[in-house]
Structure formats: C-alpha cells, structure tokens
Design a protein around this motif. Structure first.
Motif, PDB file in Angstrom:
ATOM      1  N   PRO A 498      -8.532  29.457  23.992  1.00 16.33           N
ATOM      2  CA  PRO A 498      -9.657  30.212  24.547  1.00 16.33           C
ATOM      3  C   PRO A 498     -10.739  30.425  23.488  1.00 16.33           C
ATOM      4  O   PRO A 498     -10.483  30.218  22.288  1.00 16.33           O
ATOM      5  CB  PRO A 498      -9.006  31.529  24.951  1.00 16.33           C
ATOM      6  CG  PRO A 498      -7.879  31.677  23.982  1.00 16.33           C
ATOM      7  CD  PRO A 498      -7.381  30.307  23.734  1.00 16.33           C
ATOM      8  N   PRO A 499     -11.928  30.846  23.875  1.00 12.06           N
ATOM      9  CA  PRO A 499     -12.989  31.162  22.900  1.00 12.06           C
ATOM     10  C   PRO A 499     -12.521  32.277  21.969  1.00 12.06           C
ATOM     11  O   PRO A 499     -11.598  33.036  22.266  1.00 12.06           O
ATOM     12  CB  PRO A 499     -14.159  31.608  23.778  1.00 12.06           C
ATOM     13  CG  PRO A 499     -13.876  31.026  25.110  1.00 12.06           C
ATOM     14  CD  PRO A 499     -12.380  31.006  25.253  1.00 12.06           C
ATOM     15  N   GLY A 501     -11.895  35.585  20.215  1.00 13.03           N
ATOM     16  CA  GLY A 501     -11.824  36.958  20.711  1.00 13.03           C
ATOM     17  C   GLY A 501     -11.250  37.087  22.094  1.00 13.03           C
ATOM     18  O   GLY A 501     -11.006  38.214  22.555  1.00 13.03           O
ATOM     19  N   SER A 502     -11.004  35.959  22.793  1.00 10.20           N
ATOM     20  CA  SER A 502     -10.453  35.995  24.150  1.00 10.20           C
ATOM     21  C   SER A 502      -8.947  35.759  24.101  1.00 10.20           C
ATOM     22  O   SER A 502      -8.457  35.045  23.227  1.00 10.20           O
ATOM     23  CB  SER A 502     -11.105  34.924  25.023  1.00 10.20           C
ATOM     24  OG  SER A 502     -12.512  35.132  25.090  1.00 10.20           O
ATOM     25  N   PRO A 503      -8.224  36.366  25.047  1.00  5.73           N
ATOM     26  CA  PRO A 503      -6.784  36.136  25.098  1.00  5.73           C
ATOM     27  C   PRO A 503      -6.495  34.705  25.541  1.00  5.73           C
ATOM     28  O   PRO A 503      -7.329  34.067  26.194  1.00  5.73           O
ATOM     29  CB  PRO A 503      -6.298  37.148  26.132  1.00  5.73           C
ATOM     30  CG  PRO A 503      -7.468  37.372  27.000  1.00  5.73           C
ATOM     31  CD  PRO A 503      -8.684  37.286  26.113  1.00  5.73           C
ATOM     32  N   PRO A 504      -5.304  34.173  25.182  1.00  2.00           N
ATOM     33  CA  PRO A 504      -4.966  32.811  25.597  1.00  2.00           C
ATOM     34  C   PRO A 504      -4.816  32.712  27.105  1.00  2.00           C
ATOM     35  O   PRO A 504      -4.435  33.668  27.764  1.00  2.00           O
ATOM     36  CB  PRO A 504      -3.636  32.548  24.883  1.00  2.00           C
ATOM     37  CG  PRO A 504      -3.048  33.895  24.667  1.00  2.00           C
ATOM     38  CD  PRO A 504      -4.210  34.815  24.418  1.00  2.00           C
ATOM     39  N   THR A 505      -5.129  31.533  27.624  1.00  2.00           N
ATOM     40  CA  THR A 505      -4.944  31.310  29.053  1.00  2.00           C
ATOM     41  C   THR A 505      -3.451  31.281  29.374  1.00  2.00           C
ATOM     42  O   THR A 505      -2.599  31.147  28.478  1.00  2.00           O
ATOM     43  CB  THR A 505      -5.583  29.985  29.469  1.00  2.00           C
ATOM     44  OG1 THR A 505      -4.902  28.921  28.796  1.00  2.00           O
ATOM     45  CG2 THR A 505      -7.062  29.952  29.116  1.00  2.00           C
ATOM     46  N   SER A 580      -2.942  34.529  19.785  1.00  2.85           N
ATOM     47  CA  SER A 580      -4.145  33.871  20.298  1.00  2.85           C
ATOM     48  C   SER A 580      -5.053  33.448  19.151  1.00  2.85           C
ATOM     49  O   SER A 580      -5.581  32.333  19.136  1.00  2.85           O
ATOM     50  CB  SER A 580      -4.894  34.807  21.257  1.00  2.85           C
ATOM     51  OG  SER A 580      -5.278  35.986  20.580  1.00  2.85           O
ATOM     52  N   SER A 581      -5.245  34.350  18.180  1.00  5.71           N
ATOM     53  CA  SER A 581      -6.105  33.996  17.053  1.00  5.71           C
ATOM     54  C   SER A 581      -5.483  32.868  16.230  1.00  5.71           C
ATOM     55  O   SER A 581      -6.194  31.993  15.723  1.00  5.71           O
ATOM     56  CB  SER A 581      -6.352  35.216  16.159  1.00  5.71           C
ATOM     57  OG  SER A 581      -5.123  35.701  15.644  1.00  5.71           O
ATOM     58  N   MET A 584      -6.153  29.671  18.039  1.00  7.82           N
ATOM     59  CA  MET A 584      -7.533  29.225  17.868  1.00  7.82           C
ATOM     60  C   MET A 584      -7.744  28.659  16.471  1.00  7.82           C
ATOM     61  O   MET A 584      -8.398  27.629  16.288  1.00  7.82           O
ATOM     62  CB  MET A 584      -8.486  30.394  18.117  1.00  7.82           C
ATOM     63  CG  MET A 584      -8.603  30.770  19.601  1.00  7.82           C
ATOM     64  SD  MET A 584      -9.840  32.024  19.890  1.00  7.82           S
ATOM     65  CE  MET A 584      -9.047  33.452  19.189  1.00  7.82           C
TER      66      MET A 584
END
Length: 593
Positions: A498-499, A501-505, A580-581, A584
């Motif tokens: 995900p972008p 700062g957004s949580p993972p899909t 999530s981070s 990314m």
C-alpha cells in the motif's frame, strides 16, 4: 650371525689355546676362525631358507581353494536361484529359474560326481529364490517365487520317496515372499527360519517353523524403517544359518515396495539371541550374493551384483576369485570381514547362485551351484566347493569405495535444505533492518538452495525402485519440495504494497502470512526429514551423530535469535504493527535493486 660365530670360536680358543706344549700359530688360528665363520654362515643361511620355504608352503596350503566338481554325466539344465542343501555326500537341488521356472529334483554325489534326477510322485509348484536346508527328516524348502506369484508353503523331500507339504494346519504363517533370509542349520535343528523378503512390499519380520510340530511362530513382527540398530526391510540378501537359531545376512535391496534405502545395500546383520546385531562394515554393496556357514565361527560371502542402478562408481569390483570371510565369536556379534583371494577359482564372476555349507572329512567350507555370470547374464549349472583356511598372504588390502545415488541425494539435500535455504530463512527473519543487504542474501540463498534441492530430488527419484512416495521419508520429501517451489512463485505474484502510511491490503496481508509460514514449515520439515533419511539409509553412527550436532547448533542459534528479537520488541505485537512499513520498505528496496 657374526656375533654368534665369534662367541662360539672364543669358547674353542679357551680350550685349545696350546697344542703339544706349544702355542698355536696366530695365523693358523685366524685361518681356522675364517673357515669356521664361513661354514657357520652357510649353515645358518640354509636353515633360514628352509624355514622360509616351510612357511611359504604352509601359507599356500592354508589359502582358500576353489575346486570344480565336474560331473561324469548330464547335469541339470542351466539355471539360477535354485534351492540346495548338502548332507553326507549328497547335494540336493530343487527348482530354480532359467528358460522357465523349474520343479525338478536332483541329487549329486560328491564322491562320484554323479548327477541323478529323482522322480517323486508329487512335487512342489515350480519356483526359484526359496529357503532350503537339510534335516534328519529330509530336504526341506519354503517360500519362493513362481510363474503364478509368490509362496509361503513348506515342503519336505525324502530321498527315494516323495515330496510332502508341511504345516498345512498351522494357525498362522508368514506372508508370501521370495529373496528371504534364513534356512536350517543342521540335521538335528528344531526350526526353519524365514526373515525379510519381498512380494507386494519389502518385509522385515522374522518367523520360525517348528519342523516336528509343523507350526509357524512369528518371532518379530517387523522393524521400523527409521529405527537405528535394526535390520530394515529388504530382499535378495545373502544369508546363512550359523547355529540352530542364529543366522547372518548381508546386503540385498531395500528400495521400492513401500520402503526406501540402499539397493544394493552395504550393511550386514547377525540374528542372535533373539535380536539383531549389526556386523562390522567391509564388503562392497551387493544383491543376489551367496552366503554359507563354513565351519566354527566363520561364514563365506561370495559373488553377487555390485554395479547396479544406484551405484555410480565402485573403486574395486570383486573378482571371481574373491571370497569375503566373516569371523565371529560367542561374545562378538559384530564380527570381522577378511577379503581373500582364492586359488583355482572360476574365471567369471557370478550372482544368483545357490550356496550352502559343505564338509567332507577334514575339508570344510561351502558348496555352490549355478547362477548367472555378471555382465553377460549367462546361466550356469556348474558345481564348486570352497575349502581351506584364510591366510595373510592371500589377504586383499585396501577398501572397496563406492558412490551411489543415495549418497548424492543426501549431500545435495543437506546443502540445499540444511545449509543454503536455512541461512536464507534465518536472514529474512532476523536481519530485515539491514536493507537492502538482507534481501540480496535471502534471494541468493533461496535460489541456490532450491537448485541443490532439485538436484537432490532427481537423485531420490532415481534411487527408489518403485512407489517413490509410499513411505514417510518420500511423502514428506514431496511435500517439502512443493512448498519450496511455491516460494518463488508466490514471490513473483505477490500483491503490491500500500502507499506510505496506509495499512496493507487484505491480499498483501494474507500473502505475507502464506509466504512466511510456508517457508518456516518447509525448513522445519526438511530438518526432520533429513534425520529420517539418514536412518533410512542406515548411515554410519558417525554421520548421523555429526548431523544431530549440526542440528543442535541451529536450534541454539534460532532460540538465541528469537530471544533477541523478543527483547528488542521486534516480534509479536511490535512486529505486527510495523509489518506494513516493513513491507513497503521491502518493495522499495526490491524496486531499487
């Protein structure tokens, strides 16, 4: 010699220093000294030469000797895997296989070299690869393979009489089989033993048949394929009874028929005091060999197929003049092997011959019949005896070394799953903060490890004769390889992160769980399966001892790493919050790489 001569002459001078009241001339004494020394040297030399000749003669007479018993009349048709037994001066023979399965009965008198075909009113069904032995009640056979399948019956032949089936009312009996170990030790033996063998599967059970009572008794129901210190399932062994209830067996085929392992096998076993004892290593792997009791505390192993499908290289093949002599004692069940070169041997090596104990007066050893030549597979019908004693002069030095597909399978699987893939998973788990280094190491280790594992898997397919995944090691190995091959595929099709700062899909979340958990499961199963494989292949204790030490090191390293992660807050909740981070960061680094 010089010192002895001078000492003797010194004594003489003390006694005859003066002759006729006059001192002996010094030059005369020196001439006498020289003459005496020369004569004594010659006498000592002659004594040494005589002793050497006597020793050489003793060694020559002690050497094992092949003797062909050439028949004076027409012998039985050429064949292999017949059943034979020897008693008195008579060699009994039944069946075997050549152009077809035979059901004929023959006797051979070793004093006249005369073959006689018997004409019993009834005979057992035609067969080969049976258990056979001589008993006071007659010539007895059991088990075997025929055109219609396999047998588990027992038959007895009385010379000049007929064949009678025994044990028809026994409440239990072994499963049908051929290529089994066992037999009858002597004329007064109580039991006929049957162990291992093959029909629909390879067996590891042991049975005995009470000859007088005509009843079967199951002594051992079977042995686990992964239990060290036991004789695993196999067939086509060399085997000999060495006491009323003791027998030895060597080699055979352990692969196929719901089992895996070496084919031919290189391990030997001693059934003694109701249990298995592993023999000392020695002979090269072989199947279809002959083995016979050869006198007090010794047995002969001769011939057999050594270079078959699993064996890629053998440094020194056994010749037709070589016999492996097994010696043992009442307190030594491991025994020792001595590779001996024999005089008067056949010119061509053989396998699938029948072999049993032989004794005529002071001559004791083994007698063998027929078989087929190695290489050309030419069937034979000759009779040979092997007698005499082993000697140091006839000892064949050096070890027979071999390389098999089983060994290569173990090496490549160890390097793939035990080293490279293990390191790759460990780095991914513990060094994700070292971007992009950790990802490069992880990817390299996984690729190299999978390549090694695939090569090892190919050797596994070649090693197993049939039903490759019908036993635990094979089935677990297949699951591990599927999980391993899944890893690069699901990495290729992984969802994008995900972008920032957004949580993972949801897809990314579940992909991450699948990728990591399948990797951990594959690594854990691989370490377990390598352990099972070492036991299955009857690896030496030093090999699997070293493996378990290596295994223990990894357990300690993983435990220390997990404790470190826990203390640093890098697992459990903290790890989930940052997943999530981390995903990314991983993708960004992958893209940059």
């Amino acid at each position: 010699t010089e010192r002895v001569c001078r000492a003797l002459y010194a004594v003489k001078l003390c006694k005859v220093g003066f002759v006729g009241g006059r001192e002996v001339d010094e030059s005369l004494k020196m001439r006498r000294t020289s003459l005496s020394l020369s004569l004594l040297r010659r006498q000592v030399l002659l004594l040494l030469l005589a002793a050497a000749a006597l020793l050489a003669g003793q060694q020559a007479s002690a050497q094992l000797q092949f003797t062909q018993l050439t028949p004076v009349n027409t012998p039985p048709a050429v064949r292999s895997q017949a059943g034979i037994a020897f008693s008195g001066t008579t060699l009994f023979l039944f069946g075997g296989v050549g152009a077809a399965y035979f059901s004929d009965t023959w006797t051979f008198d070793v004093t006249t070299n005369q073959w006689t075909e018997q004409a019993p009113a009834a005979s057992p069904p035609a067969r080969s690869s049976m258990i056979a032995g001589a008993h006071s009640s007659g010539f007895i056979i059991a088990m075997g393979q025929g055109a219609g399948g396999f047998f588990n019956d027992v038959w007895r032949y009385t010379l000049g009489g007929t064949w009678v089936q025994l044990g028809t009312s026994s409440s239990s009996r072994p499963r049908t089989r051929y290529g089994a170990a066992g037999g009858i030790f002597g004329l007064s033996s109580t039991y006929l033993y049957v162990s291992h063998g093959f029909s629909k599967k390879r067996y590891s059970d042991t049975w005995r048949f009470n000859i007088a009572g005509e009843q079967w008794e199951n002594v051992v129901s079977g042995v686990s394929l992964y239990r060290p210190g036991e004789a695993h399932a196999r067939c086509l062994v060399g085997s000999a009874m060495v006491a009323d209830e003791d027998f030895v067996m060597f080699g055979g085929c352990m692969s196929g028929g719901e089992s895996g392992g070496n084919c031919p096998a290189f391990d030997g076993w001693f059934w003694r005091s109701g249990g298995w004892h592993q023999l000392e290593s020695g002979p090269a792997p072989r199947q279809y060999s002959g083995m016979a009791f050869a006198g007090t505390n010794r047995a002969f192993l001769y011939g057999g197929q050594e270079k078959v499908k699993q064996i890629l290289h053998l440094s020194d093949s056994s010749g037709p003049d070589e016999v492996q002599v097994l010696t043992y004692t009442a307190s030594d069940s491991a025994g020792s092997w001595d590779r001996q070169r024999c005089a008067g041997a056949p010119t061509v090596a053989r396998a699938k011959h029948a072999m049993t104990h032989f004794q005529q007066g002071a001559q004791e050893g083994a007698i063998l019949f027929g078989g087929e030549t190695i290489g050309s597979a030419q069937l034979l019908n000759d009779v040979w005896t092997i007698t005499g004693s082993a000697s140091e002069a006839a000892h064949i030095g050096g070890e027979q070394r071999w390389l098999s597909t089983v060994v290569l399978h173990a090496i490549f699987m160890f390097l793939g799953w035990g080293v490279f893939l293990q390191i790759g998973v460990f780095v991914a788990r513990n060094f994700r903060h070292r971007n992009p280094w950790w990802f490069r190491v992880h990817r390299t280790m996984q690729v190299v490890g999978l390549v090694f594992a695939l090569i090892g898997f190919a050797f596994a397919l070649r090693s197993v004769q049939s039903k490759h995944f019908s036993f635990a090691h094979g089935a677990i190995g297949l699951v591990i390889m599927l999980l391993g091959l899944l890893q690069p595929l699901n990495a290729y099709f992984r969802p994008h992160p995900p972008p920032a700062g957004s949580p993972p899909t949801r897809a990314r979340f579940w992909w991450s769980i699948l990728h990591r958990s399948s990797g951990y499961i594959a690594i854990i199963l691989a370490m377990i399966n390598i352990s099972l494989g070492l036991f299955l292949a009857v690896a030496p204790r030093g090999v699997w001892g070293t493996w378990f030490a290596y295994y223990a090191v990894w357990i300690v390293v993983w435990a220390a790493a997990e404790i470190r992660l826990y203390r640093n807050g890098a697992n459990n909740g903290s790890n989930n919050k940052n997943s999530s981070s981390m995903d990314m960061d991983l993708v960004k680094k992958e893209q940059s790489v």
